[in-house]
Structure formats: C-alpha cells, structure tokens
Enzyme design. Structure first.
Site, PDB file in Angstrom:
ATOM      1  NE  ARG A 258      -4.633  99.978  27.532  1.00 26.96           N
ATOM      2  CZ  ARG A 258      -5.040  99.549  26.345  1.00 26.96           C
ATOM      3  NH1 ARG A 258      -6.086  98.779  26.223  1.00 26.96           N
ATOM      4  NH2 ARG A 258      -4.379  99.910  25.245  1.00 26.96           N
ATOM      5  CG  HIS A 262      -4.667  94.731  26.649  1.00 28.25           C
ATOM      6  ND1 HIS A 262      -5.833  94.896  27.348  1.00 28.25           N
ATOM      7  CD2 HIS A 262      -4.468  93.388  26.552  1.00 28.25           C
ATOM      8  CE1 HIS A 262      -6.341  93.703  27.649  1.00 28.25           C
ATOM      9  NE2 HIS A 262      -5.519  92.784  27.182  1.00 28.25           N
ATOM     10  CE1 TYR A 271      -4.840 100.378  21.588  1.00 30.99           C
ATOM     11  CE2 TYR A 271      -3.505  98.577  20.699  1.00 30.99           C
ATOM     12  CZ  TYR A 271      -4.031  99.262  21.773  1.00 30.99           C
ATOM     13  OH  TYR A 271      -3.760  98.851  23.043  1.00 30.99           O
TER      14      TYR A 271
HETATM   15  C1  LIG Z   1     -13.846  85.576  26.701  1.00 33.74           C
HETATM   16  C2  LIG Z   1     -12.594  86.329  26.378  1.00 33.74           C
HETATM   17  N1  LIG Z   1     -12.376  86.743  25.134  1.00 33.74           N
HETATM   18  C3  LIG Z   1     -11.245  87.380  24.808  1.00 33.74           C
HETATM   19  C4  LIG Z   1     -10.302  87.634  25.751  1.00 33.74           C
HETATM   20  C5  LIG Z   1      -8.987  88.346  25.371  1.00 33.74           C
HETATM   21  N2  LIG Z   1      -8.955  89.671  25.994  1.00 33.74           N
HETATM   22  C6  LIG Z   1      -8.277  89.880  27.138  1.00 33.74           C
HETATM   23  S1  LIG Z   1      -8.502  91.425  27.718  1.00 33.74           S
HETATM   24  C7  LIG Z   1      -9.464  91.853  26.419  1.00 33.74           C
HETATM   25  C8  LIG Z   1     -10.047  93.229  26.336  1.00 33.74           C
HETATM   26  C9  LIG Z   1     -10.788  93.598  27.582  1.00 33.74           C
HETATM   27  O1  LIG Z   1     -11.280  94.886  27.481  1.00 33.74           O
HETATM   28  P1  LIG Z   1     -12.023  95.568  28.699  1.00 33.74           P
HETATM   29  O2  LIG Z   1     -13.138  94.695  29.155  1.00 33.74           O
HETATM   30  O3  LIG Z   1     -12.384  96.939  28.307  1.00 33.74           O
HETATM   31  O4  LIG Z   1     -10.940  95.564  29.880  1.00 33.74           O
HETATM   32  P2  LIG Z   1      -9.545  96.325  29.896  1.00 33.74           P
HETATM   33  O5  LIG Z   1      -8.519  95.430  29.303  1.00 33.74           O
HETATM   34  O6  LIG Z   1      -9.703  97.595  29.158  1.00 33.74           O
HETATM   35  O7  LIG Z   1      -9.267  96.550  31.349  1.00 33.74           O
HETATM   36  C10 LIG Z   1      -9.611  90.776  25.543  1.00 33.74           C
HETATM   37  C11 LIG Z   1     -10.371  90.810  24.286  1.00 33.74           C
HETATM   38  C12 LIG Z   1     -10.551  87.181  27.050  1.00 33.74           C
HETATM   39  N3  LIG Z   1      -9.698  87.368  28.040  1.00 33.74           N
HETATM   40  N4  LIG Z   1     -11.714  86.548  27.334  1.00 33.74           N
END
Ligand SMILES: Cc1ncc(C[n+]2csc(CCOP(=O)(O)OP(=O)(O)O)c2C)c(N)n1
Ligand SMILES: Cc1ncc(C[n+]2csc(CCOP(=O)(O)OP(=O)(O)O)c2C)c(N)n1
Ligand SMILES: [Mg+2]
Ligand SMILES: [Mg+2]
Lengths: 362, 327, 362, 327
Positions: A258, A262, A271
C-alpha cells in the site's frame, strides 16, 4: 499444475514479469492481443487517476474519507479481468481497480465515497456486492453465493477480496473452511499490502506466508507477485478454472504494498519508514506494465499521456456529476430499511417531516 | 386436520415450504443427516436430498454469513442456530449484514433469510441453553422478530417468515416444543407478521406476553377469573415490529397493563411496550404499566431455574396488585 | 525433535504403545516408575467409573444432561498428567479425566452436572477454569492466561481442550493466530473424537489432518494416537517444554473416538454404524494400558478389580454427597452477578422474597 | 489543572492508571506503536513498553477473549474496539464470558476488564463508524456500561472503570473527542459508577441524556430558558446499572420527562428509563415520559446523517410540547 509447482510450503513466489517489465517465465505468459493489454493498462491508469483525483478532492474538503489503492492496481485489475459477466465479486473496500474492470460506473463509486447509499445500488447486470467494511465478514457471503451457484447448477464463480489483516479474523477461517468442505467455486484473493492500518504483516500472523493458510482448509494456496499483472492474471485464471470445473476454492496471496495512506484519515509516516515506501515505489505495477508495453512497441509516450489525461478527465467528470447529484431525499433513509416501511418507521418519518414543515424546512 | 405439537408444526412447515418453493434450503449444525438435535428438521434431508438440507460446519457466523450469500444468489435459506445461546458468534453477520444489506444497497440486494432458534428456559439444561434475548434483535433496525406460542401459530408464522422478503429471526419456545398438541390444518396458511393476537378478551387488565410464557399467563388468567378479574390477553407474536395498534386498543379499554416475559428485565422488550403504551395511551392509564420478567441475572442452572421464570402464581399476584392499584 | 519427526504434512501418527499394549517405540517410551503408571491407570479407571455412575444416575432421573468421556480417557489423563500445579487448564466440557488428574474434587464435578453453579467454584489452588460450553470460545482465554503469564514472567503454561468440531469456529483460528504472534505458552489440545454431535470429522473440515492446521498459524502441530497414553504423555511433555522455554504454542491432535453418546440427550445410533463403534472399542485406551501393566507384571487381575471397585465407590460417595447438598439458596442467584448487588438486583430479589414470604414459602 | 479535551483526558487517565498499577495493560488494533487511530493511546507504548501497551491482531473476539484470560491471570486489561461498530465479533465473548465468569464460578474467577470504544455519529464517517448500541449491553446482566460526556467525567469515570472489579463497557462519544476543552485536575479522582449527575437544576421538565447528546441537550436547555422553561438536566453517566434514585427524585419534582438519545428508538435505553419512571413515579407524571431518539434505521451515510441525531431545535420543540401537555 501451477498450484503444484508453487506449493505454498516452499514459499516460492509466482512471477511472470519482473520489475523491469521483462518476461521471465515466457512459458506461462498469457497470450493476449494488444487491445486487451492496453485495456488492462488503461484500467490500471484509470484506477490511479481516480485515486489521485479523490485525494485531491478530499484535501479540498469536497470528498470524505477515502481509501486509496495506489500500488495495488495490478492485483485488482489482473484478477478481476478474468471474470465473466455472470461471475460475482465480493469486495472489501480497497478494490477500485476490480470495480472498474467489472464495469462499475465510476459515478456510483464516487457517490459511495461521497456519503450516499445510492452509490451501492449498482445495476442488476453488474454483479458486485456493496463495499463491506467489517473486516473479513464478507468472505462468508462469497462462500454463500458460490455455494448457491453450485447447488443451483449455475456456472458462476465468485471472487472475494480482502487484506492481510483480514486473515486474523475468525470469519476468514470459517469461510475458508466452509468453502473447503463444500468445495464451493470461491476465489479467496488476499491483497497482502503488508499493513493493516499501522500493523505490519509480521505482527498479524506467524504463518510464514498467507498462502500457506490454505493448508488448514484443504485447498490450494499460491503466493503471487501482486505487482505483476500477468502473474495475477494467470493465477486467477487457474483458480477460476478450478472453480468452474467443480474442483473447489483457491486462496491467492497477492504480495503487494500500500503506497498511500490507509485512508485519508491516516498518517502512515507515524508507523513506517519512507525508505520502505520508496523501495516499493520502484516495483510500481503500472510502471512495470508500461515498460513492458513500450518495449514491445505496443505503447508510445504520446499514447501513454493521452490515456492518463483521458482517465483523469473521466474521473473529473464523474466527480462533478456526483457533486451536482449527490444529495439524498429524506424518505430514502426510511424507505429501504424493510421491503415496506413498518408503522414505527412511518410514524418516525412523518413526525420528523412535520417538524421540518413547522420550521419551513420542507 | 392433523394433531401435532409445536416441534412437529415447525417440521411440517419446513417440509411444505421446501415443496412449494425449491429455492428454500435448510441448513445448520446437525440439521441434515440427523435431523436436528430437537428433530425440527427430521427427515428433510431424506426427502429433499443433500442439496436442500445440509449439515454445516460448527460455526454460527458462517451459517448466517453463508446464508446471506445464498439469499443474494437466489435462494431462501432457513438456517438453524442450535440454541439461542449460540447465536452470538453470528451477531456481527446479523447486525452488520443481515439487517443492513437492503438499506445499504438501496434495495439492490436483499437477504430473504430465516434464522430459526429454540429459545427459553425451563428444560433443566446446561448453561447457555435457556436464553431469551429477543430484545437484542428487537433493537436492530432491519430485522423482524417472530415468536409463536402454539403449534397453529408456529405453522402460520413460519410460513410467513419464509415468504417474507426481509430477514426474520424466528424464535421457537423449546419449553413447549412437545408440551401440548393442537389441531393444525394440513393446507397452507399464513399468519401475518407484525400483528399481535387478542387471545382472550377481557376488561380488567391487559396482559401482554409471548412464546412459552403464554401458557403461564393463560393459567394465571384462569386463576384470576376465579377471583372475578377478567384480563384481556394479548399474544404479541411479532416482537419486531411491534403491533402498537392492537395493544393500544386494549389498553384504552382496560387502563391497566401487565407485561410478562422470561428475559431479563432491564432493557427487555417489556420496556419498549411500556414506552409505547405511555406514548399512545397515557391518559387512559389507571395504573403503571408493569413488567413481570426474569431477573437481571444469567439464567440459573437447573437447581435454580424454578425461581427465574414467572409462574402463574406470581402473575396472578401482580394482576391483583395492579387491579387494586388506587381503587 | 519430536515435532520435526512428525511433520504434520506427512500425516504420520505418533504412537508408542500399540493396540495390544506393546511398546513399539521403546526409545521414546517415558521412564516412569510403577507408582506413577498405576496412578495414571487409576485416573483413567476413575474417569470411566465416574462416567458409568453418572449415566446410571441420569437414567434413574437423579442426574441431568451429562457428557460422557468413554474412550477418551488416555487423551485426557495422559495430557493433564504432565502439568504442574502452577499451570492452568482451560477445559471445554468433555475432559473429566483431565479434571481428576489435576486434583479437582469429584463432588464439585458432579455438583456442576447436577445443575449447581457451585460446582464451578474450585479452590484457589486448583487452576481449572469452569466448563465452557460455547464451542471454541475458551481457547481465547487460554491464550490470554498464557500471555499474562509470559508478560508477568511467571513460569506457567496453559493447556486448553477442545474437540474436532471446535476447529471450525472462528475463535479457534483467532486464538491459534494470536498465540503464534505473541508466542504464548499455550498447548492447544484437540481431542479429535471423530464427531461433533452427529457431524463426522470429514464433514467438518477439508484439512487432511487437524494437526496440519498449525501451519496456518506458524506453530508446530502433531498427530498423536489419542488412545495411547504414553504417546499423549510424551507429546504433551514436549509441548509443555516448548512453552516453558519460551518457544511458544503447540497444537496436538489426539486421534481418538467418542464411544458413548454426545450427551445423555443424544442417540448416536441415528447417525453412526455400530460396527464402527465396535472397531474402536478394540482400541480402548484403558484395556490397552491394562494389557501393558499386566504384561510388565505391574498389575494383577485382583489389583485391577480392586481399583475398579474403589473408583466406583468413590463416584458413588461423591454423588450421594451431591444429592444431599446440591440445592442452592435463592440469594446465590443474585449475589454473584456483580461484586456488589446492583439496586435493580436487590429490588428484584427482595420483591421475589416478599412474594415467597407472602405464600409462606420462605 | 490542565486544560484538555475528552480524548486527552482518556489518554491521560490511561497513563495515570498504568503508572498506578502495573497490572493494567492496554491493547487493541493499532493501539500500540501508532497509539490508536484516534490517538487515545498515544505514547503509552513508548512510555510503558511493549509489554504494557500492545498491538493486537485484527480480531475483536480475540481482543476480548484474550483479555478475559489476562484478567483471570492477574492483569487488568483495558482493551479498545476501534469503533463501536466493530464490537459485534466480540459479542459472544462479552455475553457468554465477560458478563458471566463471576456468576458462573460463584466468584472464583472474575474479569476486571474495561472495553473502551469510540461510539456515536456526527463525524461524517463511513458505514459502521457511527453506531450507538449501548442498549444491547444494557440488557446483559453482569456488564456495567459507562458513558462520559465531558473531559472531566471521562477521567473520573475511566479511572473508576479500571479499578472496578466487574467488567465495564466504556463508550467514548467520538463526536466530542476534540469538540471542547475543560479544566481537568492533574491528580487522581474517581467518579462513582452507577450514579447519574444533575447537571442543571430546574423544575419545568426533566431531561435525561448522555454522551455527545448532552451538548445538544444543554443548547436546547438554554433555548428553552429563553422561553421561560426551566428544564432539570440529568447526565446519566452510567447506562447500566441505571441510577433510578436520581431520576425519580427529579421526576417527582418536575412531573415531565424527555429522554434524548442518539441510538435507534425501539428498545433503546430510553425505553428502560420510561419504564423505571412509570414503575416508580407514576402518580407524579403530568405528561407521558417521552423519547427523542435516532430513527429505527441504520445510521445514514454522511449525506443523510444530519437528519439522524436529535438537534437542539428538535429537543426544544419536544420540550415545549411536553411542557404544554394538557395545560
Ligand atoms: C471488524 C473490523 N474491525 C476493525 C475495523 C477497522 N479497520 C478498517 S480497515 C482495517 C485494517 C484492514 O487491514 P487489511 O485487511 O490488511 O486491509 P487493507 O486496509 O490493508 O486493505 C481496520 C482495522 C473494521 N473495519 N472492521
Ligand atoms: C457456539 C456453539 N454452538 C453450538 C453448540 C452446541 N454443541 C455442543 S457440543 C457440539 C459439538 C462439539 O463437537 P466437538 O468440538 O467435536 O466436541 P465433542 O462434543 O466431540 O467433545 C455442539 C454443536 C455449542 N455448545 N456452542
Ligand atoms: Mg493490508
Ligand atoms: Mg468431537
């Protein structure tokens, strides 16, 4: 064959085109005509330009929270490109390239990020589920859709996207397990972009690769260079073939990065090191394909600029449309909660309308 | 007309609906080959095959989540939670997706699913096997919550739930699964969701209840009648959306209300009923609308459970108190 | 070493003693004195006799729902035997042998199944968590306890028990994953008894073995003959050593069989063949150890009978005590919900006591 | 005295409690290295190390479940759900274990845990980022539910929550995380859990609210005062167990009640308040205790959200209606 050659226990990463846009596995290179390659390229560029505009609008206060895709375009476009119209896509929230590849209207996509539920109301013939925010929860839906296809003997496969972080959720394991048991035609497509917000992949799981997790559920898993659109295309094609021929589900780990934040609410400099980002920028999936196309004489500098400009203006037009048409009607908040409004909803809506009327606001 | 108990009515309705519409599929833990731990799905797999009635892996979030996908792709999943106490792993799917898919997609995708679950105490069971947490679902916009109290109602309500295009939480009072039999028509019939039923007319007080507690209420009513008190008894049938109209009509007549439920008191469905009554019939009230419910404790293990569920004696006691309120 | 030799991808099952009670891996056989072996044997017999009595009482209507352990005694006793007092055990609901091995009072155990919460109130020095019924949910607690031990630098390991069915739950995967990431001293002990109520292991997951699931979480997994108490003992010992020395968690799959019904409410003849049960009865873990002990001259027929009789009478005495002392006081329903009763609880209790008083029932 | 906003008060309290008692550990998604997506745990890892403030894998059920185990083995886990909308995967752990461990084991094991979560709408967020489902927790015996509405309260209540031997759901109104600052004493202080606060005395009507809505209520109160109406305003502070006494005392004085919350109406906490008031102050009521709340819909995406949360104007409107009721 592909899946046997890339046994996940061996941790080999499947790659066809290297960082310089050179084909290093010519035997596996798909035989695609120029128009198709240009179409793929254009989709990646459209994704990039759409992101860039969104980030711009967001800074201008015209767009809300937005999750950019920069760096992940090959994974998204290369995988979705394999699907047919009848197939299904079950997204998380960072798959813009896949949405565009499947023919979703950019106006709808911007409308969603603009804060309007109608952005998720795609036309019947575009089989994409709405953005799903609760991490990993939508993987279950992908299994259900695929299982329903199988039970109804419909020739449909389902691809579902998720991140590296998503693999820690129970729903990931449950849906992989169910797909294994009932051999549903589901492609579990993990965009391992190395981070879940601030948490690096290594803190997310002690599994050596994410592809290896497939073993726990009795399905093949493969680690693929996520910035190599050809490898992604071929791996997904093989997974789709498995699905269509009744061989069941597959896990694909697209190893990518990425490049951006985020979301627009996030500050990644808190970070991670800039050097790391710079290293990964060298592996940019669009640059890589551009190099390939130019070397093969399929794309000139001129043409490339034109594509970028066209894509940027498509994004601009779409957003302008959304800004002009993005408001919602009060009833819409109430109207879609159930097939028919309950007495409670009617009463609540009417009371509120009455209030607004009393203030001359309606 | 066949004479059957509530469990048989559920089984029979599933069969009828599966015959009527081949989009209906039934699955859950032990639901297929064995026919369910209570036998609610007995013989369905034999009759309709392993593509219509399936055993699931042991994962409630998946049972619901997979059901959502099936609903989206043209099927009508009727899934079972083995006991209501085991539905919580599926809460994320229920709250975030089952209840929201329609509104989220402005009608593009819907989840025409039924989530069946035996609920309630009084069967001398292990922990988690006696839950009544209908109030949790009743707070979630987008769900409908239905509870039958008789074999006849079970059939008509379950058929309606399966045909409803919105998701329905269908709670089956397991204490009375086999408690009594009733004549149940063999042909199809539907009982509308969203309508309460005046089970007994009266004028002294309105009693509102649902599910297994209806039996205690009706016993208490007889005891009250012996004392010259004539309650009007309403079986709520649908917990969400609540049929305010039927309730208010009755309260306007009686001026007094007792709500009886087995769930914990605080923030139970009784609270919502009291509020609706206040909002709509305040000037008719001759006594405070009152709740007689389970305690705000976890449901006790068998050695304590007789204390938990309101008994006919406690109901009559409250009825008397309310009827004598300020008179 | 053990874990490398039994790489789960190879699907080899670790066994020391065969069905005839013969030691087939003498190098791995633990060197235990007779008293210890007899203690182990006695614990298995105590488990069996306790089950038999419970089933009897249940049929007589004196005991409620009960989950029997018959056939799984070696897995339970052999594993718990390795733990020290300071270690923790986080059970599901079918681990009677492990409870007894850890010194839990049979009166408490029967009291629990008799329907009284005080059955779960073990003394401070017996580190066993209460029966946990929501499948796989307690695995998370086992990780938390182990993590807390590690963070506080306490030398404690945690064993948690669960069934084959439990591996389908999200909580299984989440807790394994967490244990892998933070390298907690947790031993995940799966009693694969081939069924989750009526659902056979093969319908539960497409994973070739349950031990293989460890790969998805970056920890070792081992498949062990669950009816061979020595193999179980040794595998658990190795896992405990790993935990104590900071090497992190381990998954053990104890391959066994549930000879009896799921619980007393279940009729297994509805879903499985008697022949299968009979085949497994030949592998009975108690018979196997008895054969070994007798062949080694450590146990006579006479002594064996005495042990069985003693165990039966211990169970009988315990149950008699429970029948005489199993009732609960009304306040206890209210008193333990919070540290101090809330005003609501006080009011509810008092109102109810008032009612009972009015009827002369208190 | 330091001047700080609610978010800083949370951060400061966590720091103080971690210093005070080394059993206190803080973890959750992005809570460690980055210090939380809202920065509520900023710098705690730096200050206390990676053994006291940790990043968790992305798994809410595990965050709570692991926390239970840590609580049992001598620690005091203060965990974060990144948003309230993501707490549902943890419901099974919360309902089946957090709330029950003490009673199940008759006091042998307890879960002295705090589950923090930002909640509520009004920040123009994506779906699931605007939830207010305190009512779900309030129905579960064994939990305490606490919501501060000011920086000062946040500090005193969070410190109490951490020291409480029972599990506490601590909901932080993110709409006002940074909305205003207040003087907050540097030294420790505790605000008792289970006690509501009369924020403003008055006699025309009692208004009960909590969390971010307190601001709208106080604005509405000023507007009402300009019209000669003098509301008594109660900040509930603790949603479970509810402080019936403070409420009843006020209602006995005013005879009229308006409850304002942002959560969906049906089966919200408002319903419980109405019921308590009915049961305990029926004869003092001069108008029906009334709720002004969110709609029974999912919380709209930003383009619709301004319709959802009760505004000062709507609150005044209701106040006026109730004060004029039958007079
Ligand atoms: C159940 C849940 N917990 C926490 C979140 C908050 N949250 C949104 S995106 C994210 C990280 C997601 O990481 P990843 O699965 O690697 O996807 P990326 O953002 O890297 O595409 C978090 C913790 C959420 N959306 N859903
Ligand atoms: C969350 C949850 N869902 C369903 C159940 C009902 N249930 C009790 S035991 C059981 C099967 C468990 O199988 P397994 O994990 O293999 O353990 P075993 O009974 O074989 O020891 C089921 C489905 C439950 N207790 N918890
Ligand atoms: Mg990621
Ligand atoms: Mg099993």
């Amino acid at each position: 064959m592909l899946f046997e050659n890339y046994n996940p226990m061996e941790k080999k990463m499947f790659q066809i085109m290297n960082q310089e846009g050179e084909i290093i596995e010519p035997d596996l290179m798909p035989n695609l005509p120029r128009e198709v390659l240009i179409k793929m390229y254009r989709l990646m560029v459209q994704t990039r330009e759409t992101d860039k505009k969104a980030l711009l609008y967001q800074r201008q206060g015209r767009m809300l929270t937005y999750a950019p895709n920069i760096g992940q375009e090959a994974a998204q476009v290369g995988s979705a490109f394999v699907l047919e119209k009848k197939d299904w896509m079950v997204p998380a929230f960072r798959e813009l390239g896949a949405w565009l590849t499947r023919g979703a209207d950019l106006k709808k996509i911007y409308l969603y990020w603009y804060g309007n539920e109608f952005g998720s109301q795609l036309p019947e013939d575009i089989r994409i589920l709405p953005v799903s925010i609760p991490i990993a929860s939508h993987l279950q839906h992908a299994v259900g859709i695929a299982w329903a296809a199988k039970l109804q003997k419909k020739d449909e496969v389902v691809i579902t996207y998720f991140g590296d972080g998503a693999t820690s959720q129970g729903d990931f394991a449950e849906s992989m397990n169910w797909a294994g048991v009932y051999q549903t035609p589901t492609i579990f497509f993990c965009q391992n972009n190395q981070f879940a917000i601030s948490v690096p992949r290594a803190s997310q799981t002690a599994s050596e690769t994410i592809a290896q997790k497939a073993i726990a559920f009795g399905m093949p898993g493969i680690l693929v260079d996520g910035n190599d659109i050809f490898a992604i295309y071929v791996a997904t094609m093989e997974a789709v073939k498995r699905g269509r021929s009744g061989e069941g589900p597959t896990l694909i780990e697209a190893y990518t990065y990425r490049i951006g934040a985020h979301t627009t609410s996030d500050d990644p400099t808190r970070y991670r090191k800039n050097e790391e980002v710079e290293e990964w920028k060298k592996k940019d999936p669009i640059d890589r394909m551009r190099k390939y196309l130019m070397r093969e004489g399929m794309l000139t500098e001129e043409e490339d600029k034109t594509i970028a400009l066209e894509c940027a203006s498509i994004a601009e037009e779409a957003f302008k449309y959304v800004e002009a048409n993005g408001d919602i009607a009060l009833e819409d908040i109430f109207k879609y909660q159930y097939k028919e409004m309950t007495p409670q909803l009617k009463e609540q809506m009417e009371e509120y309308q009455q209030f607004l009327k009393g203030r001359g606001e309606v | 007309m066949a004479v059957m108990n509530l469990l048989q009515a559920v089984n029979e309705t599933l069969r009828q609906e599966m015959k009527r519409d081949d989009r209906v599929v039934v699955f859950g833990e032990d639901v297929g080959y064995e026919g369910g731990v209570f036998r609610a799905t007995a013989d369905l797999q034999k009759e309709f095959g392993t593509d219509r009635c399936m055993d699931s892996p042991l994962a409630e979030s998946a049972i619901v989540g997979v059901g959502i996908g099936m609903g989206i792709n043209g099927m009508i999943p009727v899934v079972e939670m083995q006991f209501m106490g085991f539905v919580y792993p599926a809460f994320n799917q229920i709250i975030c997706h089952v209840a929201r898919m329609r509104n989220r997609s402005r009608g593009r995708y819907t989840v025409p699913m039924v989530i069946r679950m035996p609920y309630g105490g009084g069967i001398r069971a292990l922990e988690h096997h006696s839950e009544s947490t209908e109030a949790l679902f009743a707070h979630i916009p987008g769900l409908k919550v239905v509870i039958p109290s008789t074999p006849y109602d079970a059939k008509g309500l379950l058929a309606s739930a399966i045909r409803d295009e919105d998701p329905v939480i269908f709670m089956e009072p397991k204490r009375i699964y086999r408690a009594f039999k009733q004549e149940v028509p063999e042909e199809e019939y539907l009982i509308p969701i969203g309508k309460a039923k005046v089970v007994k007319e009266g004028q002294s007080i309105t009693i509102i209840s649902w599910g297994a507690s209806m039996r205690e209420v009706l016993k208490a009513t007889e005891m009250a009648e012996a004392k010259g008190i004539y309650p009007e008894v309403i079986d709520l049938r649908t917990i969400s959306p609540i049929d305010g109209e039927t309730i208010i009509n009755s309260v306007k007549k009686t001026g007094r209300v007792l709500i009886v439920h087995e769930a914990a008191k605080t923030n139970g469905v009784g609270a919502e009923l009291v509020s609706i009554i206040n909002e709509k019939a305040f000037l008719h009230l001759e006594a405070p609308p009152t709740r007689l419910t389970g305690f705000d404790t976890i449901f006790p293990l068998p050695k304590g459970e007789h204390h938990y569920i309101p008994t006919p004696e406690r109901i009559v006691n409250k009825i008397t108190e309310l009827v004598n309120y300020l008179t």
